[in-house]
Scaffold this active site. Structure first.
Site, mmCIF file in Angstrom:
data_model
loop_
_atom_site.group_PDB
_atom_site.id
_atom_site.type_symbol
_atom_site.label_atom_id
_atom_site.label_comp_id
_atom_site.label_asym_id
_atom_site.label_seq_id
_atom_site.Cartn_x
_atom_site.Cartn_y
_atom_site.Cartn_z
ATOM 1 N N ILE A 21 -28.041 1.638 -39.782
ATOM 2 C CA ILE A 21 -27.087 0.558 -40.022
ATOM 3 C C ILE A 21 -26.238 0.865 -41.253
ATOM 4 O O ILE A 21 -26.769 1.264 -42.294
ATOM 5 C CB ILE A 21 -27.834 -0.780 -40.204
ATOM 6 C CG1 ILE A 21 -28.686 -1.085 -38.971
ATOM 7 C CG2 ILE A 21 -26.859 -1.913 -40.493
ATOM 8 C CD1 ILE A 21 -29.639 -2.245 -39.150
ATOM 9 N N CYS A 22 -24.946 0.645 -41.145
ATOM 10 C CA CYS A 22 -23.984 0.732 -42.241
ATOM 11 C C CYS A 22 -24.077 2.062 -42.987
ATOM 12 O O CYS A 22 -23.660 3.080 -42.472
ATOM 13 C CB CYS A 22 -24.136 -0.476 -43.161
ATOM 14 S SG CYS A 22 -22.732 -0.727 -44.263
ATOM 15 N N HIS A 23 -24.652 2.094 -44.200
ATOM 16 C CA HIS A 23 -24.777 3.336 -44.955
ATOM 17 C C HIS A 23 -26.010 4.146 -44.552
ATOM 18 O O HIS A 23 -26.207 5.256 -45.044
ATOM 19 C CB HIS A 23 -24.825 3.038 -46.457
ATOM 20 C CG HIS A 23 -23.502 2.633 -47.023
ATOM 21 N ND1 HIS A 23 -23.050 1.336 -46.970
ATOM 22 C CD2 HIS A 23 -22.537 3.343 -47.630
ATOM 23 C CE1 HIS A 23 -21.869 1.263 -47.545
ATOM 24 N NE2 HIS A 23 -21.531 2.463 -47.945
ATOM 25 N N GLY A 24 -26.829 3.613 -43.682
ATOM 26 C CA GLY A 24 -28.045 4.297 -43.233
ATOM 27 C C GLY A 24 -27.817 5.699 -42.684
ATOM 28 O O GLY A 24 -28.654 6.579 -42.884
#
Length: 125
Positions: free
Chosen positions: A114-117
């Site tokens: 997710i997102c910056h993952g």
């Protein structure tokens, strides 16, 4: 995936102990657990996980189930990598994280980042 199938699934969420975006960890945990999946949260240490809201404001505290070093990726069906700028930047530098990610990707099991993952995915190659 039907409701019956999700009840038989085990999910591993990997995070650092500071900086994971609150909703990127807690909302997926709530939905997965609500659907019957078993979800374990692995952190760098067994200290409380201090989440953030908007990468700056204190969020809820979460107790990890195990450490990254103690997590056996072979025990899980899905890997969840929540974001949060600080979390993702630190998580990708953990050797254990890279090993966990490679175990999932090498075996073809799903990874949800997710997102910056996805920074951790890049670091793991």
């Amino acid at each position: 995936m039907s409701g019956d199938e999700i009840e038989q699934r085990k999910v591993l969420a990997v995070v650092t102990n500071y900086g994971v975006e609150q909703d990127e960890l807690l909302v997926p945990l709530e939905h997965l657990r609500g659907a019957g999946a078993r979800v374990d949260v692995a952190a760098v240490s067994m200290d409380d996980i201090l989440t953030l809201v908007g990468d700056k404001d204190p969020g809820k505290t979460v107790r990890p189930d195990l450490t990254l070093d103690d997590a056996d990726p072979a025990d899980y069906d899905l890997l969840l990598i929540p974001g949060g700028t600080l979390n993702a930047d630190s998580l990708r530098l953990q050797n254990a994280t890279n090993g966990i990610i490679r175990s999932f990707t090498d075996s073809g099991r799903p990874v949800a980042a997710i997102c910056h993952g996805p920074w951790a995915l890049v670091e793991a190659g």
